[in-house]
Motif scaffolding. Structure first.
Motif, mmCIF file in Angstrom:
data_model
loop_
_atom_site.group_PDB
_atom_site.id
_atom_site.type_symbol
_atom_site.label_atom_id
_atom_site.label_comp_id
_atom_site.label_asym_id
_atom_site.label_seq_id
_atom_site.Cartn_x
_atom_site.Cartn_y
_atom_site.Cartn_z
ATOM 1 N N ILE A 139 0.850 -1.196 0.000
ATOM 2 C CA ILE A 139 0.000 0.000 0.000
ATOM 3 C C ILE A 139 0.879 1.237 0.000
ATOM 4 N N VAL A 140 0.682 2.093 -0.981
ATOM 5 C CA VAL A 140 1.452 3.330 -1.081
ATOM 6 C C VAL A 140 0.491 4.504 -1.143
ATOM 7 N N GLY A 141 0.981 5.641 -0.750
ATOM 8 C CA GLY A 141 0.147 6.836 -0.778
ATOM 9 C C GLY A 141 0.400 7.697 0.443
ATOM 10 N N GLU A 142 -0.079 8.925 0.382
ATOM 11 C CA GLU A 142 0.093 9.863 1.483
ATOM 12 C C GLU A 142 -1.063 9.735 2.463
ATOM 13 N N ARG A 143 -0.750 9.820 3.744
ATOM 14 C CA ARG A 143 -1.798 9.825 4.762
ATOM 15 C C ARG A 143 -2.430 11.212 4.815
ATOM 16 N N SER A 144 -3.714 11.233 5.075
ATOM 17 C CA SER A 144 -4.412 12.522 5.152
ATOM 18 C C SER A 144 -4.455 13.054 6.582
ATOM 19 N N GLN A 145 -4.102 12.209 7.572
ATOM 20 C CA GLN A 145 -4.118 12.635 8.964
ATOM 21 C C GLN A 145 -2.819 12.219 9.646
ATOM 22 N N ASN A 146 -2.385 13.030 10.589
ATOM 23 C CA ASN A 146 -1.202 12.675 11.364
ATOM 24 C C ASN A 146 -1.513 11.540 12.329
ATOM 25 N N TYR A 147 -0.473 10.800 12.694
ATOM 26 C CA TYR A 147 -0.637 9.780 13.721
ATOM 27 C C TYR A 147 -0.877 10.439 15.078
ATOM 28 N N VAL A 148 -1.585 9.730 15.941
ATOM 29 C CA VAL A 148 -1.574 10.028 17.371
ATOM 30 C C VAL A 148 -0.661 8.975 17.993
ATOM 31 N N SER A 149 0.463 9.409 18.560
ATOM 32 C CA SER A 149 1.498 8.466 19.000
ATOM 33 C C SER A 149 1.593 8.407 20.519
ATOM 34 N N PHE A 150 1.921 7.217 20.990
ATOM 35 C CA PHE A 150 2.111 6.967 22.422
ATOM 36 C C PHE A 150 3.417 6.203 22.602
ATOM 37 N N ASN A 151 3.983 6.300 23.799
ATOM 38 C CA ASN A 151 5.212 5.547 24.074
ATOM 39 C C ASN A 151 4.949 4.301 24.903
ATOM 40 N N ASN A 152 3.677 3.934 25.039
ATOM 41 C CA ASN A 152 3.290 2.771 25.828
ATOM 42 C C ASN A 152 2.127 2.076 25.122
ATOM 43 N N TYR A 153 2.264 0.764 24.897
ATOM 44 C CA TYR A 153 1.240 0.052 24.122
ATOM 45 C C TYR A 153 -0.085 -0.033 24.864
ATOM 46 N N ASP A 154 -0.059 -0.041 26.178
ATOM 47 C CA ASP A 154 -1.302 -0.044 26.934
ATOM 48 C C ASP A 154 -2.113 1.208 26.629
ATOM 49 N N MET A 155 -1.447 2.344 26.485
ATOM 50 C CA MET A 155 -2.140 3.582 26.131
ATOM 51 C C MET A 155 -2.690 3.514 24.717
ATOM 52 N N VAL A 156 -1.954 2.872 23.814
ATOM 53 C CA VAL A 156 -2.439 2.702 22.437
ATOM 54 C C VAL A 156 -3.756 1.931 22.436
ATOM 55 N N THR A 157 -3.789 0.807 23.144
ATOM 56 C CA THR A 157 -5.002 -0.019 23.150
ATOM 57 C C THR A 157 -6.147 0.677 23.878
ATOM 58 N N GLN A 158 -5.843 1.389 24.964
ATOM 59 C CA GLN A 158 -6.898 2.122 25.663
ATOM 60 C C GLN A 158 -7.514 3.179 24.761
ATOM 61 N N SER A 159 -6.672 3.849 23.990
ATOM 62 C CA SER A 159 -7.176 4.860 23.066
ATOM 63 C C SER A 159 -8.031 4.219 21.980
ATOM 64 N N ALA A 160 -7.620 3.049 21.495
ATOM 65 C CA ALA A 160 -8.401 2.339 20.482
ATOM 66 C C ALA A 160 -9.741 1.896 21.054
ATOM 67 N N VAL A 161 -9.729 1.340 22.271
ATOM 68 C CA VAL A 161 -10.976 0.912 22.917
ATOM 69 C C VAL A 161 -11.916 2.099 23.110
ATOM 70 N N ALA A 162 -11.352 3.263 23.389
ATOM 71 C CA ALA A 162 -12.166 4.470 23.591
ATOM 72 C C ALA A 162 -12.709 5.044 22.288
ATOM 73 N N GLY A 163 -12.301 4.474 21.137
ATOM 74 C CA GLY A 163 -12.837 4.925 19.859
ATOM 75 C C GLY A 163 -12.102 6.073 19.226
ATOM 76 N N HIS A 164 -10.832 6.268 19.609
ATOM 77 C CA HIS A 164 -10.069 7.414 19.106
ATOM 78 C C HIS A 164 -9.420 7.165 17.749
ATOM 79 N N GLY A 165 -9.361 5.918 17.312
ATOM 80 C CA GLY A 165 -8.720 5.627 16.029
ATOM 81 C C GLY A 165 -8.453 4.151 15.869
ATOM 82 N N VAL A 166 -7.639 3.833 14.856
ATOM 83 C CA VAL A 166 -7.287 2.445 14.535
ATOM 84 C C VAL A 166 -5.845 2.213 14.958
#
Length: 227
Positions: A139-166
């Motif tokens: 898959i190639v192409g430009e993203r239309s939105q910036n990432y929301v980044s975390f330094n801890n995977y638990d925070m990544v999954t909590q954010s996903a569970v909360a519906g903030h993104g993929v």
């Protein structure tokens, strides 16, 4: 005097207990190890003191502070005696509410236009990134939105569970979240890499504690694979 004697005896008992220092990244520590920790303590008994040292990066090879290490590593660099606990298989995951609000995602290419949640990757880390995931699928192409980044995977999954993104979901770690319906697969694609969670230990150590913990974890993985 009796109270002092009891205190000294207790201190000596603690010092004589085999201590096992286990280094694992935050994701494995949170989603695989912690749910099994009570069973580990029960099976091995109280005579072994277990210390979990969670870190985003593996310890230095010359660091003798860890008895057992579990980190994502290239399979080509596995040493004799090492055990592959989980092959790296990564899918795109999100909450059911996120899909309900934003609509179903028909292909992974559409993720370029979707809010993505990312785990910050130190230079020495081996785990999959969104860019690597897209590259593996061609898959190639430009993203239309910036990432929301975390330094801890638990925070990544909590954010996903909360519906903030993929987010990227490591299969074998987020299975309970998928089974409980807190997360769902956003697309059907799964990327498998030439890396995985590799467990190592100091095989020359005369202490029996590291070997007991190492074998217990390996047996847990083997039992789950055969069930």
């Amino acid at each position: 005097m009796k109270q002092l004697s009891n205190s000294v005896t207790s201190l000596l008992d603690r010092k004589s207990k085999p201590r096992v220092r286990l280094s694992a990244d935050f994701a494995f520590s949170t989603f695989w190890l912690l749910p099994r920790l009570p069973q580990l303590r029960s099976d091995l008994g109280e005579e072994i003191e277990i210390q979990i040292l969670a870190s985003q990066v593996p310890p230095d090879p010359d660091d003798d502070d860890c008895d057992v290490t579990i980190h994502v590593n290239s399979l080509s660099r596995m040493l004799e005696g090492d055990v592959l606990l989980l092959e790296e298989k990564v899918a795109a995951v999100c909450s059911p509410g996120f899909l309900k609000k934003n609509g179903a995602i028909s292909s992974s290419t559409e993720l370029l236009d979707t809010q993505l949640l990312s785990l910050s990757k130190p230079p020495s880390a081996e785990w999959q990134t969104w860019q690597g995931w897209f590259d593996s699928l061609g898959i190639v192409g430009e993203r239309s939105q910036n990432y929301v980044s975390f330094n801890n995977y638990d925070m990544v999954t909590q954010s996903a569970v909360a519906g903030h993104g993929v987010a990227l979901g490591w299969l074998g770690l987020v299975d309970d979240l998928l089974q409980n319906g807190l997360l769902v697969r956003a697309t059907t694609d799964v990327v498998t890499s030439a890396a995985g969670y590799v467990m190592s230990r100091d095989y020359a150590s005369p202490s029996r504690g590291p070997a007991l913990v190492f074998d217990w974890i390996a047996n847990q993985v083997n039992a789950a694979a055969s069930s």
